[in-house]
Design an enzyme around this catalytic site. Structure first.
Site, PDB file in Angstrom:
ATOM      1  N   THR A  69     -24.864  12.051  -1.078  1.00  0.00           N
ATOM      2  CA  THR A  69     -23.849  13.011  -1.537  1.00  0.00           C
ATOM      3  C   THR A  69     -24.426  14.412  -1.712  1.00  0.00           C
ATOM      4  N   GLY A  83     -28.740   9.205  -8.209  1.00  0.00           N
ATOM      5  CA  GLY A  83     -29.407   8.740  -9.418  1.00  0.00           C
ATOM      6  C   GLY A  83     -30.918   8.763  -9.246  1.00  0.00           C
ATOM      7  N   GLU A  88     -19.921   5.354  -5.134  1.00  0.00           N
ATOM      8  CA  GLU A  88     -19.940   4.380  -4.043  1.00  0.00           C
ATOM      9  C   GLU A  88     -18.606   4.310  -3.331  1.00  0.00           C
TER      10      GLU A  88
HETATM   11  C1  LIG Z   1     -20.044  -0.617 -16.497  1.00  0.00           C
HETATM   12  C2  LIG Z   1     -20.914  -0.048 -15.441  1.00  0.00           C
HETATM   13  C3  LIG Z   1     -22.196   0.334 -16.031  1.00  0.00           C
HETATM   14  C4  LIG Z   1     -22.979   1.264 -15.544  1.00  0.00           C
HETATM   15  C5  LIG Z   1     -22.590   2.066 -14.374  1.00  0.00           C
HETATM   16  C6  LIG Z   1     -22.905   3.506 -14.642  1.00  0.00           C
HETATM   17  C7  LIG Z   1     -23.359   4.345 -13.733  1.00  0.00           C
HETATM   18  C8  LIG Z   1     -23.662   3.903 -12.348  1.00  0.00           C
HETATM   19  C9  LIG Z   1     -22.484   4.057 -11.466  1.00  0.00           C
HETATM   20  C10 LIG Z   1     -22.633   4.348 -10.208  1.00  0.00           C
HETATM   21  C11 LIG Z   1     -23.943   4.728  -9.559  1.00  0.00           C
HETATM   22  C12 LIG Z   1     -24.454   3.749  -8.579  1.00  0.00           C
HETATM   23  C13 LIG Z   1     -24.497   4.012  -7.293  1.00  0.00           C
HETATM   24  C14 LIG Z   1     -23.778   5.096  -6.633  1.00  0.00           C
HETATM   25  C15 LIG Z   1     -24.156   5.389  -5.359  1.00  0.00           C
HETATM   26  C16 LIG Z   1     -23.375   6.272  -4.522  1.00  0.00           C
HETATM   27  O1  LIG Z   1     -22.349   6.797  -4.902  1.00  0.00           O
HETATM   28  S1  LIG Z   1     -24.018   6.450  -2.947  1.00  0.00           S
HETATM   29  C17 LIG Z   1     -22.846   7.466  -2.081  1.00  0.00           C
HETATM   30  C18 LIG Z   1     -21.555   6.713  -1.839  1.00  0.00           C
HETATM   31  N1  LIG Z   1     -20.719   7.464  -0.961  1.00  0.00           N
HETATM   32  C19 LIG Z   1     -19.685   6.903  -0.321  1.00  0.00           C
HETATM   33  O2  LIG Z   1     -19.337   5.760  -0.518  1.00  0.00           O
HETATM   34  C20 LIG Z   1     -18.989   7.777   0.683  1.00  0.00           C
HETATM   35  C21 LIG Z   1     -17.585   7.311   0.968  1.00  0.00           C
HETATM   36  N2  LIG Z   1     -17.144   7.730   2.286  1.00  0.00           N
HETATM   37  C22 LIG Z   1     -17.273   6.908   3.392  1.00  0.00           C
HETATM   38  O3  LIG Z   1     -17.747   5.794   3.335  1.00  0.00           O
HETATM   39  C23 LIG Z   1     -16.721   7.433   4.706  1.00  0.00           C
HETATM   40  O4  LIG Z   1     -16.795   8.840   4.727  1.00  0.00           O
HETATM   41  C24 LIG Z   1     -15.249   6.981   4.943  1.00  0.00           C
HETATM   42  C25 LIG Z   1     -14.374   7.392   3.783  1.00  0.00           C
HETATM   43  C26 LIG Z   1     -15.240   5.498   5.116  1.00  0.00           C
HETATM   44  C27 LIG Z   1     -14.718   7.663   6.178  1.00  0.00           C
HETATM   45  O5  LIG Z   1     -15.663   7.473   7.167  1.00  0.00           O
HETATM   46  P1  LIG Z   1     -15.328   7.999   8.640  1.00  0.00           P
HETATM   47  O6  LIG Z   1     -14.656   9.325   8.531  1.00  0.00           O
HETATM   48  O7  LIG Z   1     -16.549   7.916   9.443  1.00  0.00           O
HETATM   49  O8  LIG Z   1     -14.385   6.852   9.131  1.00  0.00           O
HETATM   50  P2  LIG Z   1     -12.836   6.817   9.396  1.00  0.00           P
HETATM   51  O9  LIG Z   1     -12.489   7.885  10.393  1.00  0.00           O
HETATM   52  O10 LIG Z   1     -12.073   6.775   8.126  1.00  0.00           O
HETATM   53  O11 LIG Z   1     -12.785   5.366  10.090  1.00  0.00           O
HETATM   54  C28 LIG Z   1     -13.423   5.194  11.363  1.00  0.00           C
HETATM   55  C29 LIG Z   1     -13.677   3.722  11.542  1.00  0.00           C
HETATM   56  O12 LIG Z   1     -14.861   3.385  10.842  1.00  0.00           O
HETATM   57  C30 LIG Z   1     -14.635   2.241  10.034  1.00  0.00           C
HETATM   58  N3  LIG Z   1     -15.542   2.303   8.906  1.00  0.00           N
HETATM   59  C31 LIG Z   1     -15.626   3.288   7.984  1.00  0.00           C
HETATM   60  N4  LIG Z   1     -16.609   3.015   7.105  1.00  0.00           N
HETATM   61  C32 LIG Z   1     -17.140   1.825   7.486  1.00  0.00           C
HETATM   62  C33 LIG Z   1     -18.186   1.007   6.966  1.00  0.00           C
HETATM   63  N5  LIG Z   1     -18.869   1.335   5.860  1.00  0.00           N
HETATM   64  N6  LIG Z   1     -18.464  -0.143   7.610  1.00  0.00           N
HETATM   65  C34 LIG Z   1     -17.757  -0.496   8.710  1.00  0.00           C
HETATM   66  N7  LIG Z   1     -16.745   0.215   9.263  1.00  0.00           N
HETATM   67  C35 LIG Z   1     -16.456   1.384   8.632  1.00  0.00           C
HETATM   68  C36 LIG Z   1     -13.186   2.356   9.657  1.00  0.00           C
HETATM   69  O13 LIG Z   1     -12.695   1.111   9.225  1.00  0.00           O
HETATM   70  C37 LIG Z   1     -12.590   2.815  10.967  1.00  0.00           C
HETATM   71  O14 LIG Z   1     -12.457   1.728  11.812  1.00  0.00           O
HETATM   72  P3  LIG Z   1     -11.219   1.675  12.846  1.00  0.00           P
HETATM   73  O15 LIG Z   1      -9.987   1.659  12.000  1.00  0.00           O
HETATM   74  O16 LIG Z   1     -11.443   0.409  13.607  1.00  0.00           O
HETATM   75  O17 LIG Z   1     -11.331   2.933  13.678  1.00  0.00           O
HETATM   76  C1  LIG Z   2     -22.297   8.234 -11.960  1.00  0.00           C
HETATM   77  C2  LIG Z   2     -22.413   8.614 -10.506  1.00  0.00           C
HETATM   78  C3  LIG Z   2     -23.525   8.216  -9.788  1.00  0.00           C
HETATM   79  C4  LIG Z   2     -23.659   8.585  -8.442  1.00  0.00           C
HETATM   80  N1  LIG Z   2     -24.788   8.202  -7.759  1.00  0.00           N
HETATM   81  C5  LIG Z   2     -24.943   8.604  -6.465  1.00  0.00           C
HETATM   82  C6  LIG Z   2     -26.128   8.272  -5.750  1.00  0.00           C
HETATM   83  O1  LIG Z   2     -27.033   7.636  -6.285  1.00  0.00           O
HETATM   84  N2  LIG Z   2     -26.260   8.700  -4.459  1.00  0.00           N
HETATM   85  C7  LIG Z   2     -25.276   9.435  -3.831  1.00  0.00           C
HETATM   86  O2  LIG Z   2     -25.457   9.796  -2.663  1.00  0.00           O
HETATM   87  N3  LIG Z   2     -24.118   9.759  -4.487  1.00  0.00           N
HETATM   88  C8  LIG Z   2     -23.947   9.364  -5.780  1.00  0.00           C
HETATM   89  N4  LIG Z   2     -22.786   9.682  -6.453  1.00  0.00           N
HETATM   90  C9  LIG Z   2     -21.779  10.526  -5.783  1.00  0.00           C
HETATM   91  C10 LIG Z   2     -20.545   9.708  -5.403  1.00  0.00           C
HETATM   92  O3  LIG Z   2     -20.841   8.857  -4.344  1.00  0.00           O
HETATM   93  C11 LIG Z   2     -19.405  10.656  -5.026  1.00  0.00           C
HETATM   94  O4  LIG Z   2     -19.068  11.420  -6.163  1.00  0.00           O
HETATM   95  C12 LIG Z   2     -18.209   9.843  -4.555  1.00  0.00           C
HETATM   96  O5  LIG Z   2     -18.464   9.328  -3.273  1.00  0.00           O
HETATM   97  C13 LIG Z   2     -16.920  10.664  -4.544  1.00  0.00           C
HETATM   98  O6  LIG Z   2     -17.049  11.730  -3.633  1.00  0.00           O
HETATM   99  P1  LIG Z   2     -16.650  13.206  -4.101  1.00  0.00           P
HETATM  100  O7  LIG Z   2     -17.374  13.489  -5.342  1.00  0.00           O
HETATM  101  O8  LIG Z   2     -16.818  14.075  -2.913  1.00  0.00           O
HETATM  102  O9  LIG Z   2     -15.106  13.100  -4.443  1.00  0.00           O
HETATM  103  P2  LIG Z   2     -13.897  13.786  -3.653  1.00  0.00           P
HETATM  104  O10 LIG Z   2     -13.684  13.094  -2.366  1.00  0.00           O
HETATM  105  O11 LIG Z   2     -14.082  15.264  -3.658  1.00  0.00           O
HETATM  106  O12 LIG Z   2     -12.702  13.336  -4.634  1.00  0.00           O
HETATM  107  C14 LIG Z   2     -11.803  14.270  -5.201  1.00  0.00           C
HETATM  108  C15 LIG Z   2     -10.375  13.805  -4.903  1.00  0.00           C
HETATM  109  O13 LIG Z   2     -10.140  13.965  -3.498  1.00  0.00           O
HETATM  110  C16 LIG Z   2      -9.437  12.835  -3.015  1.00  0.00           C
HETATM  111  N5  LIG Z   2      -9.685  12.615  -1.590  1.00  0.00           N
HETATM  112  C17 LIG Z   2     -10.821  12.864  -0.928  1.00  0.00           C
HETATM  113  N6  LIG Z   2     -10.707  12.498   0.365  1.00  0.00           N
HETATM  114  C18 LIG Z   2      -9.454  11.978   0.511  1.00  0.00           C
HETATM  115  C19 LIG Z   2      -8.733  11.413   1.595  1.00  0.00           C
HETATM  116  N7  LIG Z   2      -9.270  11.287   2.822  1.00  0.00           N
HETATM  117  N8  LIG Z   2      -7.474  10.969   1.354  1.00  0.00           N
HETATM  118  C20 LIG Z   2      -6.919  11.062   0.131  1.00  0.00           C
HETATM  119  N9  LIG Z   2      -7.549  11.608  -0.942  1.00  0.00           N
HETATM  120  C21 LIG Z   2      -8.807  12.056  -0.744  1.00  0.00           C
HETATM  121  C22 LIG Z   2     -10.016  11.689  -3.839  1.00  0.00           C
HETATM  122  O14 LIG Z   2      -9.143  10.546  -3.839  1.00  0.00           O
HETATM  123  C23 LIG Z   2     -10.132  12.317  -5.223  1.00  0.00           C
HETATM  124  O15 LIG Z   2      -8.894  12.165  -5.911  1.00  0.00           O
HETATM  125  C24 LIG Z   2     -22.637   9.338  -7.804  1.00  0.00           C
HETATM  126  C25 LIG Z   2     -21.509   9.740  -8.525  1.00  0.00           C
HETATM  127  C26 LIG Z   2     -21.385   9.370  -9.864  1.00  0.00           C
HETATM  128  C27 LIG Z   2     -20.167   9.794 -10.632  1.00  0.00           C
END
Ligand SMILES: CC/C=C\C/C=C\C/C=C\C/C=C\C=C\C(=O)SCCNC(=O)CCNC(=O)[C@H](O)C(C)(C)COP(=O)(O)OP(=O)(O)OC[C@H]1O[C@@H](n2cnc3c(N)ncnc32)[C@H](O)[C@@H]1OP(=O)(O)O
Ligand SMILES: Cc1cc2nc3c(=O)[nH]c(=O)nc-3n(C[C@H](O)[C@H](O)[C@H](O)COP(=O)(O)OP(=O)(O)OC[C@H]3O[C@@H](n4cnc5c(N)ncnc54)[C@H](O)[C@@H]3O)c2cc1C
Length: 572
Positions: free
Chosen positions: A53, A92, A335
């Site tokens: 991110t 993180g 995530e």
């Molecule tokens: C109580 C709890 C206690 C403690 C918790 C406290 C704190 C900790 C909490 C959290 C921290 C821990 C970890 C956090 C880590 C992170 O956040 S890491 C970063 C995470 N980021 C994301 O997840 C990003 C999200 N975005 C995406 O995955 C992609 O951008 C997308 C939204 C999926 C869009 O991707 P894209 O634009 O490339 O794809 P589309 O055009 O939408 O679709 C194209 C086709 O691809 C297929 N697709 C998409 N993704 C996947 C995949 N992962 N695997 C397989 N296939 C995938 C999609 O289905 C489409 O297929 P088609 O329809 O056949 O074309």
């Molecule tokens: C506690 C915490 C830990 C994290 N740890 C990590 C880490 O270790 N590594 C890492 O890489 N990242 C990490 N992240 C980042 C996290 O993965 C992103 O914040 C998360 O993926 C959301 O993306 P964003 O912040 O860009 O939200 P945005 O996408 O900007 O969300 C804002 C709004 O836009 C809307 N939106 C966005 N796209 C669309 C769409 N296509 N259609 C409709 N609505 C849409 C969303 O629904 C939401 O309401 C962490 C975040 C938090 C809060």
């Protein structure tokens, strides 16, 4: 060692080393690369962050701005943060803990961009922990919760890494800069699928913790008069308290079982993918995205219901519930932001619906979409029968998926571009996807309680809990079931009556059901949820340790209150 680091608290964030950095090496590195980094990570000889991110992009991975440009003359990648918004932001452990990071960057070679790929980058010296040359690091500042974790930022100023630091299990860049395609461009996203799957268990454990705290406290807390002159009852005797807590307790079990299924599916499908069979990837992505979104959202809401059910003491950090809520709220965003994830599931459902319309027999978690009769079959249903309840949820989901897909088709027939039609139907699509995931959770819950190896007395209790979970879902979303007449008003009334009966049936087993989560006091960290039930004594002890109680008269009296009082008195 890891546990010690885990408990270090302030400023040390090693969670992501375990749940994201190390699994990324396991899932995306070649065997050669695993020999170099995996054992170091597993032994915590290096500490890593998962740096994907950026300040400007989290959701839209294809929009990430960090670049990795291949230089064939030196056989190196140049990692660069070209803009302010390309600054890695949120990972993180990135701020102060990690000395390595897997960095997701746009791969450029021979002047062409091949999209986001993962690269191993050392970010701090192993000698003195200072940032490496060209790397700027820091913490992003206080957050809603989890402030012991140093979520950080990173900027790269043309940092050079060896070609071999590109994680090359799927895609490769040869020494001369030739790019070798992966079997699927989405394999670079595979670790996100894995992590979303683990969030289902995190949600289940969080809701289990909250219901343990609230149910135990509701047996200790006595309040008001149920009958004049009688002793104050345990607040768990109030039906409203049961209505607040038992559906959350049932959901904790439902999500726990759903995470078992998720883990099994992930193992089986990734096993097939190792042999080159990618056919299960789309279903795995759709299921993990939908389950992550659904379970974390219900869990966050459910924890706050538990917090409110504990009255004033629930609002105190002594209860452990505000911290649990803050953590669960993070799971809804991290995530994969929940709305975006549920839309991914909707995308898959629309695709499957179209295939079913074209005559294809659907399998897996969407099989019911082709099997469910479009025309409702109204009639007096046995609303306490699990099969009837599962069928109702599947009919609801199939109807809503069909409705959303047909609505979208209608928009396109009016001449709208597919993307515009998608956007104008996305609220319907989200609701349909939520109904689909809800029906999966109910079916999986029912199948698990009917097949899990337990003695019959336990099966009876779990069956009641599954009925309670299902009946609660039907009464909370009654309109969805009534809309096409599949259920009648009489069915909904019957569901409400059975739900009340289930609340009373679960009451005697409520404490046993939360004790069964076996959550130690050290994990619960809650005065209200103590196993020994000695809430009031420990609440007083906890309060006395408040920093404000270090002195009888706080310094703020002398600084602010005393002069203020004095000046007010002087005016009398
Ligand atoms: C109580 C709890 C206690 C403690 C918790 C406290 C704190 C900790 C909490 C959290 C921290 C821990 C970890 C956090 C880590 C992170 O956040 S890491 C970063 C995470 N980021 C994301 O997840 C990003 C999200 N975005 C995406 O995955 C992609 O951008 C997308 C939204 C999926 C869009 O991707 P894209 O634009 O490339 O794809 P589309 O055009 O939408 O679709 C194209 C086709 O691809 C297929 N697709 C998409 N993704 C996947 C995949 N992962 N695997 C397989 N296939 C995938 C999609 O289905 C489409 O297929 P088609 O329809 O056949 O074309
Ligand atoms: C506690 C915490 C830990 C994290 N740890 C990590 C880490 O270790 N590594 C890492 O890489 N990242 C990490 N992240 C980042 C996290 O993965 C992103 O914040 C998360 O993926 C959301 O993306 P964003 O912040 O860009 O939200 P945005 O996408 O900007 O969300 C804002 C709004 O836009 C809307 N939106 C966005 N796209 C669309 C769409 N296509 N259609 C409709 N609505 C849409 C969303 O629904 C939401 O309401 C962490 C975040 C938090 C809060």
């Amino acid at each position: 060692m890891a546990a010690a680091l885990q408990t270090l608290g302030g400023g040390i964030g090693i969670t992501l080393h375990w749940i994201a950095f190390t699994p990324t090496i396991e899932q995306q590195a070649t065997e050669e690369q695993k020999k170099k980094w995996l054992k170091l990570a597993q032994d915590v000889a290096i500490v890593g962050a998962y740096a994907q991110t950026e300040m400007g992009h989290g959701t839209f991975v294809r929009g990430l701005e960090t670049t990795a440009t291949y230089d064939p003359s030196t056989q190196e990648f140049v990692i660069n943060s070209p803009t302010l918004t390309s600054t890695k932001w949120w990972p993180g452990g990135l701020g102060k803990t990690a000395n390595h990071a897997t960095v997701m960057a746009q791969l450029y070679t021979r002047g062409k961009c091949y999209g986001p790929h993962n690269f191993m980058v050392q970010i701090r010296s192993l000698e003195n922990h200072q940032p490496c040359p060209g790397v700027t690091l820091g913490d992003i500042g206080p957050k809603m919760e989890s402030n012991g974790n140093d979520n950080g930022f990173a900027r790269f100023d043309h940092v050079r890494i060896p070609r071999e630091n590109m994680l090359m299990k799927f895609a490769r860049v040869e020494a001369d800069g030739t790019y070798v395609q992966p079997p699927s461009s989405k394999l670079a996203y595979s670790n996100m699928v894995y992590l979303r799957g683990t969030f289902v268990m995190s949600a289940a454990q969080a809701l289990a913790s909250a219901t343990t705290i609230a149910v135990r406290y509701s047996c200790v807390r006595r309040q008001s008069e149920m009958k004049p002159g009688e002793p104050e009852p345990q607040i768990l005797e109030y039906q409203t308290q049961q209505y607040k807590l038992f559906p959350q307790l049932a959901a904790a079990y439902a999500f726990w079982f759903a995470s078992w299924f998720m883990t099994q599916q992930h193992g089986s499908i990734t096993g097939s993918m190792e042999k080159g069979d990618m056919s299960g990837l789309a279903e795995l992505h759709a299921l993990s995205a939908g389950l992550k979104s659904y379970t974390t959202a219900v869990t966050a809401r459910g924890i706050d219901v538990c917090r409110m059910a504990c009255g004033g003491h629930g609002y105190s950090h002594a209860s452990g519930l505000p911290a649990l809520f803050g953590g669960a709220a993070a799971l809804c965003t991290a995530e994969g932001e929940n709305t975006v994830m549920m839309l991914q599931t909707a995308r898959y459902l629309v695709k499957c619906f179209a295939q079913s319309q074209a005559g294809k027999r659907l399998t897996g978690t969407v099989a019911y979409l082709s099997a469910v009769q479009p025309s409702p079959v109204a009639g007096n249903r046995n609303m306490s029968d699990l099969g009837t309840l599962v069928a109702a949820f599947q009919h609801r989901a199939a109807r809503m998926v069909r409705h959303a897909a047909m609505q979208m088709q209608g928009e396109m027939q009016k001449g709208k571009a597919r993307e515009d039609a998608w956007n104008s139907c996305s609220v319907l699509l989200i609701k349909a996807a939520e109904a689909h995931v809800h029906s999966f959770v109910v079916r999986n819950f029912a199948e698990t309680v009917q097949t899990v190896e337990v003695d019959e007395s336990v099966r009876a209790v779990l069956t009641s809990l599954c009925q309670l979970y299902s009946l609660y879902g039907i009464t909370e979303h009654a309109g969805d079931f009534l809309k096409d007449g599949y259920l009648t008003g009489r069915d909904i009334d019957a569901a409400s009556s059975h739900l009340s009966a289930m609340l009373a049936r679960v009451r005697p087993d409520a404490v046993a059901l939360v004790d069964a989560f076996d959550l130690h006091d050290k994990i619960l960290r809650s005065v209200l949820g103590r196993y020994d039930g000695r809430v009031y004594e420990h609440l007083y002890e906890w309060a006395k340790k408040s920093p404000l109680n270090k002195s009888e008269v706080h310094e703020s009296y002398y600084k602010y209150l005393q002069p203020f009082l004095k000046s007010n008195r002087a005016k009398l």
